[in-house]
Design a protein around this motif. Structure first.
Motif, mmCIF file in Angstrom:
data_model
loop_
_atom_site.group_PDB
_atom_site.id
_atom_site.type_symbol
_atom_site.label_atom_id
_atom_site.label_comp_id
_atom_site.label_asym_id
_atom_site.label_seq_id
_atom_site.Cartn_x
_atom_site.Cartn_y
_atom_site.Cartn_z
ATOM 1 N N LEU A 54 40.260 52.581 62.525
ATOM 2 C CA LEU A 54 40.066 53.187 63.851
ATOM 3 C C LEU A 54 38.996 52.453 64.638
ATOM 4 C CD1 LEU A 54 40.332 56.987 63.025
ATOM 5 C CD2 LEU A 54 41.905 55.632 64.411
ATOM 6 N N SER A 55 37.897 52.097 63.977
ATOM 7 C CA SER A 55 36.829 51.352 64.658
ATOM 8 C C SER A 55 37.336 50.019 65.188
ATOM 9 C CB SER A 55 35.663 51.107 63.700
ATOM 10 O OG SER A 55 35.097 52.311 63.302
ATOM 11 N N PHE A 56 38.069 49.290 64.348
ATOM 12 C CA PHE A 56 38.613 48.000 64.770
ATOM 13 C C PHE A 56 39.599 48.170 65.926
ATOM 14 C CE2 PHE A 56 38.038 46.342 60.174
ATOM 15 C CZ PHE A 56 36.689 46.124 60.399
ATOM 16 N N SER A 57 40.437 49.195 65.843
ATOM 17 C CA SER A 57 41.427 49.434 66.889
ATOM 18 C C SER A 57 40.762 49.768 68.219
ATOM 19 C CB SER A 57 42.363 50.577 66.486
ATOM 20 O OG SER A 57 43.093 50.227 65.343
ATOM 21 N N ILE A 58 39.781 50.640 68.187
ATOM 22 C CA ILE A 58 39.083 51.032 69.423
ATOM 23 C C ILE A 58 38.317 49.855 69.994
ATOM 24 C CG2 ILE A 58 37.185 52.463 70.300
ATOM 25 C CD1 ILE A 58 38.183 54.650 68.298
ATOM 26 N N THR A 59 37.646 49.087 69.131
ATOM 27 C CA THR A 59 36.911 47.905 69.599
ATOM 28 C C THR A 59 37.833 46.893 70.231
ATOM 29 O OG1 THR A 59 35.246 48.232 67.863
ATOM 30 C CG2 THR A 59 35.363 46.050 68.867
ATOM 31 N N SER A 60 38.954 46.616 69.594
ATOM 32 C CA SER A 60 39.872 45.617 70.149
ATOM 33 C C SER A 60 40.492 46.109 71.466
ATOM 34 C CB SER A 60 40.962 45.274 69.153
ATOM 35 O OG SER A 60 41.828 46.359 68.933
ATOM 36 N N PHE A 61 40.665 47.413 71.616
ATOM 37 C CA PHE A 61 41.192 47.967 72.864
ATOM 38 C C PHE A 61 40.239 47.683 74.023
ATOM 39 C CE2 PHE A 61 41.418 51.478 75.926
ATOM 40 C CZ PHE A 61 42.730 51.350 76.336
ATOM 41 N N PHE A 62 38.938 47.866 73.796
ATOM 42 C CA PHE A 62 37.957 47.669 74.857
ATOM 43 C C PHE A 62 37.613 46.207 75.101
ATOM 44 C CE2 PHE A 62 37.042 52.177 73.935
ATOM 45 C CZ PHE A 62 37.191 52.664 75.211
ATOM 46 N N MET A 94 43.902 47.757 58.417
ATOM 47 C CA MET A 94 43.149 48.764 57.701
ATOM 48 C C MET A 94 43.830 50.136 57.816
ATOM 49 S SD MET A 94 40.785 47.179 56.216
ATOM 50 C CE MET A 94 39.521 48.235 55.649
ATOM 51 N N LEU A 95 44.395 50.397 58.977
ATOM 52 C CA LEU A 95 45.092 51.672 59.134
ATOM 53 C C LEU A 95 46.300 51.743 58.201
ATOM 54 C CD1 LEU A 95 44.908 52.217 62.998
ATOM 55 C CD2 LEU A 95 43.667 53.461 61.221
ATOM 56 N N GLY A 96 47.004 50.643 58.066
ATOM 57 C CA GLY A 96 48.146 50.593 57.154
ATOM 58 C C GLY A 96 47.724 50.829 55.711
ATOM 59 N N ILE A 97 46.601 50.235 55.319
ATOM 60 C CA ILE A 97 46.080 50.437 53.963
ATOM 61 C C ILE A 97 45.705 51.896 53.759
ATOM 62 C CG2 ILE A 97 44.169 49.890 52.400
ATOM 63 C CD1 ILE A 97 44.213 47.050 53.619
ATOM 64 N N SER A 98 45.096 52.511 54.776
ATOM 65 C CA SER A 98 44.709 53.917 54.638
ATOM 66 C C SER A 98 45.943 54.819 54.500
ATOM 67 C CB SER A 98 43.820 54.369 55.804
ATOM 68 O OG SER A 98 44.534 54.403 57.008
ATOM 69 N N VAL A 99 47.013 54.502 55.198
ATOM 70 C CA VAL A 99 48.251 55.277 55.057
ATOM 71 C C VAL A 99 48.808 55.114 53.644
ATOM 72 C CG1 VAL A 99 50.659 55.461 55.821
ATOM 73 C CG2 VAL A 99 48.823 55.263 57.506
ATOM 74 N N PHE A 100 48.810 53.882 53.143
ATOM 75 C CA PHE A 100 49.275 53.629 51.776
ATOM 76 C C PHE A 100 48.440 54.409 50.764
ATOM 77 C CE2 PHE A 100 48.661 51.331 47.807
ATOM 78 C CZ PHE A 100 49.961 51.318 47.316
#
Length: 111
Positions: A101-109, A1-7
């Motif tokens: 960002l939500s997915f990234s933070i969730t997967s980190f924890f 999702m972060l990659g899509i947002s950058v695109f």
């Protein structure tokens, strides 16, 4: 999702850098009420009248029939014009960035 947002961010920035502006008018849909995807008309620099249905939905009361709006368009593809508002230009980018960002933070924890 972060990659899509950058695109999406880069795509919108590129569009903004090369777009032309015009004055547009909000139209009513076939039933006579405003649709959730604003339908608008504008005239290009060469005098061609274009009618566009936005690809970004809004609340029905966001735009009024007959309202004048600023339109951004690519002279090579004026049928892909957009109304110059934050929501119309950046909503998809913001949603993808927020989800990424939500997915990234969730997967980190979780790990």
């Amino acid at each position: 999702m972060l990659g899509i947002s950058v695109f999406l961010y880069r795509s919108t920035r590129k569009f903004l850098a090369s777009s032309k502006t015009a004055s547009g008018t909000i139209l009513a849909d076939k039933e006579g009420s405003l649709s959730s995807k604003p339908r608008f008309t504008f005239t290009t620099e060469d005098g061609t009248e274009i009618v566009v249905v936005s690809n970004t939905a809004t609340k029905a009361h966001t735009f009024r029939k007959g309202q004048t709006v600023r339109v951004l368009y690519d002279p090579a593809r004026p049928e892909r014009a957009t109304i110059d508002t934050f929501i119309q230009l950046w909503l998809a980018t913001v949603i993808c960035a927020g989800l990424g960002l939500s997915f990234s933070i969730t997967s980190f924890f979780i790990h």
